[in-house]
Write an enzyme that holds these catalytic residues in place. Sequence first.
Site, short mmCIF file in Angstrom:
data_model
loop_
_atom_site.label_atom_id
_atom_site.label_comp_id
_atom_site.label_asym_id
_atom_site.label_seq_id
_atom_site.Cartn_x
_atom_site.Cartn_y
_atom_site.Cartn_z
N GLY A 193 0.84 -1.20 0.00
CA GLY A 193 0.00 0.00 0.00
C GLY A 193 0.87 1.24 0.00
O GLY A 193 1.81 1.35 0.80
N GLU A 215 2.17 -1.56 -4.74
CA GLU A 215 0.91 -0.80 -4.89
C GLU A 215 0.07 -1.42 -6.00
O GLU A 215 0.55 -1.65 -7.10
CB GLU A 215 1.24 0.68 -5.19
N HIS A 270 11.09 37.34 0.43
CA HIS A 270 12.30 36.76 -0.16
C HIS A 270 13.41 36.69 0.88
O HIS A 270 13.56 37.64 1.63
CB HIS A 270 12.77 37.64 -1.33
#
Length: 473
Positions: free
Chosen positions: A188, A211, A452
Site C-alpha cells: 500500500g 501498490e 524573499h
Amino acid sequence: MSETYDVLIIGAGPGGYVTAIRAAQLGFKTAVVDREHLGGICLNWGCIPTKALLRSAEIYHYMQNAGDYGLSAKDVGFDTAAIVKRSRGVSGRLNGGVGMLLKKNKVDVIWGEAAIDAPGKVTVKETKRAEPPKGAKGAGSYSARHIIVATGARPRALPGIEPDKKQIWTYYDAMVPESMPKSLLVMGSGAIGIEFASFYRTMGAEVTVIELLPQILPVEDREIAGLARKRFEKQGIKILTGAKVTKVEKSANAVTATVEDDKGKTQQLTAEKLISAVGVVGNVGNLGLEKLGVKIERGIVVTDGLGRTNVDGIYAIGDVAGPPMLAHKAEHEGVICIETIKGLPTHPMDKGKIPGCTYCQPQIASVGLTEAKAREQGFEVKVGRFPFAGNGKAIALGEPDGLIKTVFDAKTGQLLGAHMVGAEVTELIQGYVVAMNLETTEEELMHTVFPHPTLSEMMHESVLDAYGKVIHS
Ligand SMILES: Cc1cc2nc3c(=O)[nH]c(=O)nc-3n(C[C@H](O)[C@H](O)[C@H](O)COP(=O)(O)OP(=O)(O)OC[C@H]3O[C@@H](n4cnc5c(N)ncnc54)[C@H](O)[C@@H]3O)c2cc1C
C-alpha cells in the site's frame, strides 16, 4: 455511575476532544468517553508519533550528509530504542495536554467502552485497555440529549495477510520497532505506507513498496507522484505499481510475499517484515448503531454533511463518518456538528478544499483538483509549474529537487488545485488553502507579495507560470 449531559461524545480523538471543547464553549454540559487514549489515533498512533520518527530520520539523513554543508559528523549512528522512546514521549506529552484542555474547559472524561442503548442513553463498560486519566469517571449508565459518535478507524486487514505483530505489521507495530528491520515490504502506497517506507529506508532498511494501482500516492496529481517516485527510487526504495500481494508465507524470521503484476506475472519477495498499509475501516461495531437503525454504508456512518445521522439525537464525525480520513477533517467536522446542534448558522464542509500532506522525504502536499480530475470534470485548465531548482532558498537549504504545480480554470482564473513535492511543502500548502477558501483568482495571487528568500516564492512563480509571466524559470 450515572449522570446526565447535554452532549456526550464517544471517542476522544481529534474529532471528539475538539468537539467537546467547542461544546463546552457553547455552554453545553459535556462529556467525552474513551477506552484507550486521549487524543485518539492521531496523537497516540498516527499523525504525531510518525512525525517524531520521521524527524529522527531526517536529522540522521542530514548528519550522514553533513559534508554537503561544510560540516563533519563522525560515527553517525542511532539507537532504535531511544528513537522510539522520543516518539512515545512526544505522544505522551500531547496526550497529557488534551487532558488538561478538557479539564480547563470543564469537560468530563468517562473511561471505558461505550455503546448506545437507545437515543439519549449510553452504557459505558469498564476497560482493561489502559489506565484511566486522573479524575475520569468510570463505567455506568449515562444520558445525553445529543450523542456524537467519534470512534475513528482501525487498520484494514486483507484475508490471508492478517497482521500478527511479528512479521506482518500494522502501523501500531511499525511505530514501535524493537530493532530496525534490515528489509521490509510495504503493502500500500498511501500516506501511511509511504511515510513508513521513507522512515525505514532512511534508517537503512531495504524497502520495497507494492501498490495495486498504477501510481504510488494514488490520490495525488500524477506528475507529482511520478516525481516523488523518482526521488524514492534514487534513495533506493524499490517500487512495484500495478502489483498485488496474492499470498504471504511466514517463516521464523521472514515473510515471503507472492506478488502478481498487472500482466499476471508473479514473483516472490522475501523480507524481515511486511507492513500492511492498505487503508483503514471505521469503528462502527459494538456501538448499538445497527440496532438503532443508524444508516451505515461500507463501514462508514452516513451523515448529512453537518454530522447528523438518520436517527434523531445521534451524530457522527471524523474517520467513522468517512473520508478523507484526516485529523484536521475530523476536527473541523466536529465543530460544524456541534455548532449545528447549537443552532448556529453552519454549512457542510467543502471536502474539495481539505489539504492532504505526506511527511516523507521529499514531502508531498496538495489541495483541490489534480490536473487530470480538473480535465475530467470538463474544465479547460491553465497549469503552472515551478521547480525548486529555480528558488534561492531551496538552493541555500540544499534542497533543489521538487515542484510546485497550480491548476486554474482557464475561463475564470479560479484556482482549482495546487500540488507540491519537495522540502517543507506541508508547511506551504496552507497558503493555497486560504486562497481557495477566499475564492481567489490568478490576478489576486499574482498581486500578492511573497517574502524573499523563502520557499513560498515558488507558490507565486507557479501562478505566474500558468499565465506566461514566470521570472526565474
Ligand atoms: C500512521 C498514521 C499516520 C497518520 N498521519 C496523519 C497525518 O499526518 N495527518 C492527518 O491529518 N491524519 C493522519 N492520520 C489519520 C488520523 O490519525 C485520523 O484521521 C484521526 O485520528 C481521526 O480522528 P477521529 O477523532 O475521527 O478518530 P481517532 O483518532 O481514531 O479517535 C477515536 C477514539 O475513539 C475511541 N473509541 C473507539 N470506540 C470506542 C468505544 N466504543 N468506546 C469508547 N471509546 C472508543 C478510540 O479509543 C479513540 O481514542 C494518520 C493515521 C495513521 C494511522
